[in-house]
Enzyme design. Structure first.
Site, short mmCIF file in Angstrom:
data_model
loop_
_atom_site.label_atom_id
_atom_site.label_comp_id
_atom_site.label_asym_id
_atom_site.label_seq_id
_atom_site.Cartn_x
_atom_site.Cartn_y
_atom_site.Cartn_z
CG HIS A 276 -2.07 -1.03 1.02
ND1 HIS A 276 -2.07 -2.25 1.66
CD2 HIS A 276 -3.19 -1.01 0.24
CE1 HIS A 276 -3.15 -2.93 1.31
NE2 HIS A 276 -3.85 -2.21 0.45
CG ASP A 354 -18.70 -1.34 -13.41
OD1 ASP A 354 -18.19 -2.46 -13.31
OD2 ASP A 354 -18.46 -0.56 -14.36
CG ASP A 372 -5.82 -1.53 -4.18
OD1 ASP A 372 -5.21 -2.49 -4.68
OD2 ASP A 372 -6.03 -1.41 -2.96
#
EC number: 2.5.1.16
Length: 520
Positions: A276, A354, A372
């Site tokens: 991360h 979405d 991500d």
């Protein structure tokens, strides 16, 4: 010659049975496709195999029905019992074989189940049509009406699976539930046609015993499958759930919570900081402004935890498809501890949508965009790794802004990794690539992009503005160097592999990804 009232009732029973077994048949088809997609990946491939094997089986069953001349009602009841046993145990058996014998054995098991279910389903309609004719129904009417109920009720089964059965019952309970319907139809027919059956009481007793067994599976199958599933993970499972979009599994051992989506590791607490920090702080350190941030994916809240280290940030939009994932990240004690309650921060807005549709409809511009997203292991995710998607990202990026994209492993999936890079480049952005060692993942790669040109000199001079556990300024330039076995000069059987952009029309990334990861 007109048939009697009693005969008409029996014929109508046949038509109703035809409709009900058609519901069961179509549910088994989509259920097997869903199970295969979840356990083995590549949804299009497994659904295609499922449909092909099922229809082939139906053909075998149909031609085999020519040999059934007598005892039509007995044969129908026997077929329903066989379908119930095979279909009811199908999903649980898939989990069992995968856990104990591996992927290839589990796939072979599913192929056998699909073919057998199809063959038995192919026997049903010819027998029902012949039975209706034997009672006195005209041939043209019996065929037309049986097919009408079969095709019409199939729609109910297909829609019911997607909207009701899978979300409410999950894969294992759905299999047992539909099997119980098969048993119920057979028991009902054994009563309705008891005067034509040699031993109706025997059939009824067998049906009741089978129904009790299937009910036991319905009640306890999930618990049994969790035991099988435990064997697929190194650590004990502390949370598991099927959502409308994926299966979420969380495991725990001392000092290491791990999150899996559809069997793929998303993070390990012991080393997630490496992943991360590389994903977030490289683009954040390069961006001219850091006011408005867009995070695509990252529903676990850990990337947001890193973003909230920057006090100048005004808004963070998080777009994650699955509301159950983001809910879990705001309620589960272990996730809250790891992400520090990041999704509850007043700077953060969560959009359960979405990502592609969000970018199409959203009019905001962002200083940094971070993708991500899960790896491109199916068609739905592949569209989030296409040139069209990256063009949408570019069109929402402010001047001086940067994009970072998790891009799978350059070591284990070299072709897939550099294809993603090539695809981003095809969206008219300047691209550089970097990677970091994450022990739980291995060598993991990212793609860095911007609408403007940028150089390695800028990267070598960037200054970290926040505290980190792994990343430091002097090692960042080294992340942008790749060894010979992981760089974009890919040799394939003595030939240079030509990189192409991944598109919606030609989803080349799917095969490259699946080929690379099939042995890991």
């Amino acid at each position: 010659m007109a048939i009697t009232k009693e005969q008409r009732k029996k014929v109508n029973s046949i038509y109703l049975s035809s409709g009900l077994v058609s519901i069961c048949g179509i549910v088994y088809q989509v259920l097997y496709g869903a199970v295969g997609s979840y356990l083995f990946g590549d949804g299009v491939l497994f659904y295609s195999i499922t449909i092909g094997l099922f229809l082939m089986g139906m053909g075998i069953g149909a031609i085999s029905s020519e040999r059934v001349h007598n005892g039509l009602t007995d044969r129908f009841i026997q077929i329903e019992y066989a379908i119930a046993v095979i279909g009811g145990l199908s999903t649980l058996g898939a989990f069992y074989t995968l856990a104990h014998y591996g992927t290839e054995t589990s796939q072979l098991y599913m192929y056998l189940v699909i073919t057998l279910t199809g063959a038995l389903t192919g026997l049903e309609l010819p027998i029902l049509i012949r039975k209706a004719e034997a009672i006195g129904e005209e041939s043209r009417k019996s065929v037309a009406r049986v097919l009408l109920t079969d095709y019409g009720f199939s729609l109910i089964g297909a829609v019911g699976f997607a909207l009701v059965l899978r979300p409410w019952l999950g894969l294992i309970q759905t299999a047992f539930f539909i099997a119980i319907i098969n048993i119920s139809i057979a028991i009902w027919i054994s009563f309705r046609f008891r005067d034509e059956i040699k031993a109706p009481a025997v059939y009824q007793l067998i049906g009741i015993l089978l129904a009790l067994g299937l009910m036991t599976g319905f009640l306890y199958g999930e618990k049994w499958s969790n035991g099988f599933e435990e064997r697929l993970y190194a650590d004990p499972i502390v949370y598991s759930a099927d959502t409308n979009y994926q299966r979420i599994v969380m495991t725990k051992e001392p000092g290491d919570i791990r999150l899996y989506l559809d069997g793929q590791l998303q993070f390990a607490e012991s080393d997630e900081h490496r992943y991360h920090e590389a994903l977030v702080h490289v683009p954040m350190s390069l961006a001219e402004q850091r006011s408005n941030i867009l995070l695509l994916g990252g529903g676990d809240g850990i990337a947001v935890r890193e973003l909230l280290k920057y006090p100048e940030i005004q808004t963070i939009d998080v777009v994650d498809l699955d509301p159950e994932m983001t809910r879990l990240a705001t309620e589960h004690a272990e996730l809250l501890r790891i992400n520090q309650g990041s999704l509850l921060h007043d700077k953060v807005t969560v959009h359960n949508a979405d990502a592609y549709q969000f970018l199409l409809q959203n009019q905001n511009w962002y200083d940094v965009i971070i993708a991500d997203l899960p790896d491109p292991n199916n068609e739905a995710l592949n569209k989030l790794y296409t040139d069209g998607f990256y063009k949408l990202i570019r069109n929402h990026l402010n001047p001086g802004g940067f994009v970072s994209i998790q891009s799978t492993s350059p070591l284990f999936a070299t072709k897939a990794y550099w294809t993603i890079s090539k695809t981003v480049e095809a969206s008219d952005m300047t691209v550089e690539n970097y990677h970091v060692d994450v022990p739980s993942f291995g060598n993991w790669g990212f793609t860095l992009a911007s609408r403007e040109d940028f150089t390695m000199e800028q990267i070598s001079q960037l200054e970290l503005q926040v505290e980190t556990d792994y990343l430091k300024e002097e090692i960042i330039p080294s992340l942008f160097h790749f060894g010979k076995d992981e760089d974009e000069d890919i040799q394939d059987n003595g030939q240079t592999f030509v990189l192409e952009a991944n598109t919606m029309n030609r989803p080349i990334l799917l095969k490259l990804y699946s080929d690379a990861w099939q042995y890991y």
